[in-house]
Design an enzyme around this catalytic site. Structure first.
Site, PDB file in Angstrom:
ATOM      1  N   VAL A  18       0.842  -1.211   0.000  1.00  0.00           N
ATOM      2  CA  VAL A  18       0.000   0.000   0.000  1.00  0.00           C
ATOM      3  C   VAL A  18       0.873   1.255   0.000  1.00  0.00           C
ATOM      4  O   VAL A  18       0.606   2.213  -0.735  1.00  0.00           O
ATOM      5  CB  VAL A  18      -0.965  -0.001   1.214  1.00  0.00           C
ATOM      6  N   ARG A 103     -10.132   2.364  13.954  1.00  0.00           N
ATOM      7  CA  ARG A 103     -11.348   2.627  13.166  1.00  0.00           C
ATOM      8  C   ARG A 103     -12.623   2.757  13.987  1.00  0.00           C
ATOM      9  O   ARG A 103     -13.492   3.556  13.661  1.00  0.00           O
ATOM     10  CB  ARG A 103     -11.543   1.512  12.131  1.00  0.00           C
ATOM     11  N   CYS A 132     -10.681  -2.049   3.177  1.00  0.00           N
ATOM     12  CA  CYS A 132     -10.789  -1.974   1.712  1.00  0.00           C
ATOM     13  C   CYS A 132     -12.153  -2.435   1.174  1.00  0.00           C
ATOM     14  O   CYS A 132     -12.754  -1.774   0.324  1.00  0.00           O
ATOM     15  CB  CYS A 132      -9.670  -2.790   1.057  1.00  0.00           C
ATOM     16  N   GLY A 163      -4.258  -7.688  -0.548  1.00  0.00           N
ATOM     17  CA  GLY A 163      -4.798  -7.156   0.701  1.00  0.00           C
ATOM     18  C   GLY A 163      -3.993  -7.632   1.906  1.00  0.00           C
ATOM     19  O   GLY A 163      -4.036  -7.024   2.969  1.00  0.00           O
ATOM     20  N   HIS A 252     -10.541  -6.260  -5.502  1.00  0.00           N
ATOM     21  CA  HIS A 252     -11.562  -7.018  -4.772  1.00  0.00           C
ATOM     22  C   HIS A 252     -12.887  -6.932  -5.547  1.00  0.00           C
ATOM     23  O   HIS A 252     -13.261  -5.864  -6.041  1.00  0.00           O
ATOM     24  CB  HIS A 252     -11.809  -6.408  -3.394  1.00  0.00           C
ATOM     25  N   ASN A 325      -8.106  -2.798  -4.698  1.00  0.00           N
ATOM     26  CA  ASN A 325      -8.003  -2.744  -3.230  1.00  0.00           C
ATOM     27  C   ASN A 325      -6.795  -1.948  -2.742  1.00  0.00           C
ATOM     28  O   ASN A 325      -6.805  -1.412  -1.643  1.00  0.00           O
ATOM     29  CB  ASN A 325      -7.947  -4.159  -2.642  1.00  0.00           C
TER      30      ASN A 325
END
Ligand code: A2P
Length: 343
Positions: A18, A103, A132, A163, A252, A325
């Site tokens: 990422v 989160r 994602c 991922g 994805h 993703n």
């Protein structure tokens, strides 16, 4: 909300799957930064990475690496975020965190810029980037939530190995090669769970993304349930998720059943999605047109197709949603949040 005047950016996890995309996105989107610091583990310190034609040396991510940083983009796993995000905030940076560490923290906004950009204003130093699979689903649901309200969502995912990071991508490639050469594949990464037990992902499908969480659901599935409610600020949306890893490198896919609160016409849904922020409608089954991971790789949008009325429930419809993703599911969403901060 702190105002950001100068924009000195750090990427934590800059050598990762990422992190590398964040770097490319900052470049592609012409992000107005005055300085970029690339951070990773000690193992990568001293490596050089090209950014806008100049080499930047990777440094070890330590608390003091965040001195003189305005925005820190984190994508180095939950443990690193828990350890270093508060240190970055202490030194005056705003953290945008791609891990699941913060989160569900009520003090941390969970933001998808096309869905709930206003939430960014509530931050106290940390902003979380959603999971994602949740990001692409909420972007596709947003026009339907606004127009009809959404009561129930049943989603099954077909998730790419990237991922789980570079190691998982390399495992898919090497296992595929071994199988084609008639050799025994090595099983080391998939699935990522608490047990030291792995299965072949090449030429296979594994109905487990992330660890076992609760009530026989995986953490990835629970994330989709909880994060969707938080992003739409609506606890009444009923989400059921089944998250599955497939032997795809990147992108994805999701099969989504949506029950709306109001009656609808499919033509109107098509129009709403066509105009939806960040959505590309690619839906013409008769012409064999529908989104697929290979075609969406490298694109920042969420692709929607296979739209059809449910045959049993008059207020329900089915759709197929695909997105890269590593981009909208991670790097692009993070950089878009950083752009919101500067606005
Ligand atoms: P490194 O390359 O030095 O291991 P991926 O998701 O592709 O596995 O990448 C994970 C990213 O997180 C990499 O950039 C990795 O750096 C970084 N990382 C892993 N552990 C740490 C750590 N303890 N401190 C800082 N960065 C870390």
């Amino acid at each position: 909300m702190m105002e950001i005047k100068q924009c000195r950016v750090a990427i934590v996890g800059a050598t990762g799957a990422v992190g590398q995309e964040m770097l490319k996105d900052l470049e592609k989107r012409d992000f107005p930064l005055t300085e970029l610091r690339l951070l990773a583990s000690k193992r990568s310190a001293g490596k050089k990475i090209l950014f806008r034609g100049a080499e930047i040396e990777v440094e070890e991510a330590t608390p003091d690496a965040f001195s003189n940083v305005d925005i820190a983009l984190f994508s180095a796993g939950g443990e690193t975020s828990k350890r270093l995000a508060p240190e970055a905030v202490k030194r005056g940076a705003v953290v945008i965190d791609n891990s699941s560490a913060y989160r569900m923290d009520p003090d941390v906004p969970l933001v998808v810029p096309e869905v709930n950009p206003e939430a960014v204003k509530q931050h106290k130093g940390i902003i979380a980037n959603p999971n994602c699979s949740t990001i692409q689903m909420t972007v596709a649901l947003k026009p339907l939530v606004d127009r009809y309200g959404v009561e129930r969502v049943i989603v099954s995912t077909y998730q790419a190995v990237s991922g789980s990071g570079w190691k998982a991508v390399e495992e898919l490639r090497s296992q595929s090669q071994s199988v084609l050469q008639g050799e025994e594949p090595t099983l080391e990464v998939m699935p990522v769970g608490k047990l030291d037990q792995h299965y072949q992902i090449a030429f296979n499908v594994i109905p487990q993304c992330d660890v076992l969480a609760e009530d026989e659901y995986t953490f990835e599935e629970i994330k989709m349930v909880r994060e969707t409610k938080k992003i739409f600020a609506d606890d009444s949306i009923g989400v059921t998720a089944t998250c599955v890893r497939v032997p795809v490198e990147r992108g994805h896919s999701e099969s989504i059943y949506v029950e709306l609160k109001d009656d609808y016409e499919l033509d109107e849904v098509r129009r709403l999605l066509k105009d939806g922020a960040g959505v590309i409608l690619d839906d013409e089954l008769g012409a064999q047109r529908y989104p697929m991971p290979l075609a969406t790789t490298g694109r920042p949008e969420v692709f929607v197709g296979r739209l059809r009325k449910d045959l049993h429930h008059p207020r329900a419809l089915n759709m197929w949603v695909v997105s890269d993703n590593l981009l909208k599911g991670a790097a692009t969403n993070t950089v878009q949040i950083a752009e919101l901060l500067l606005r």
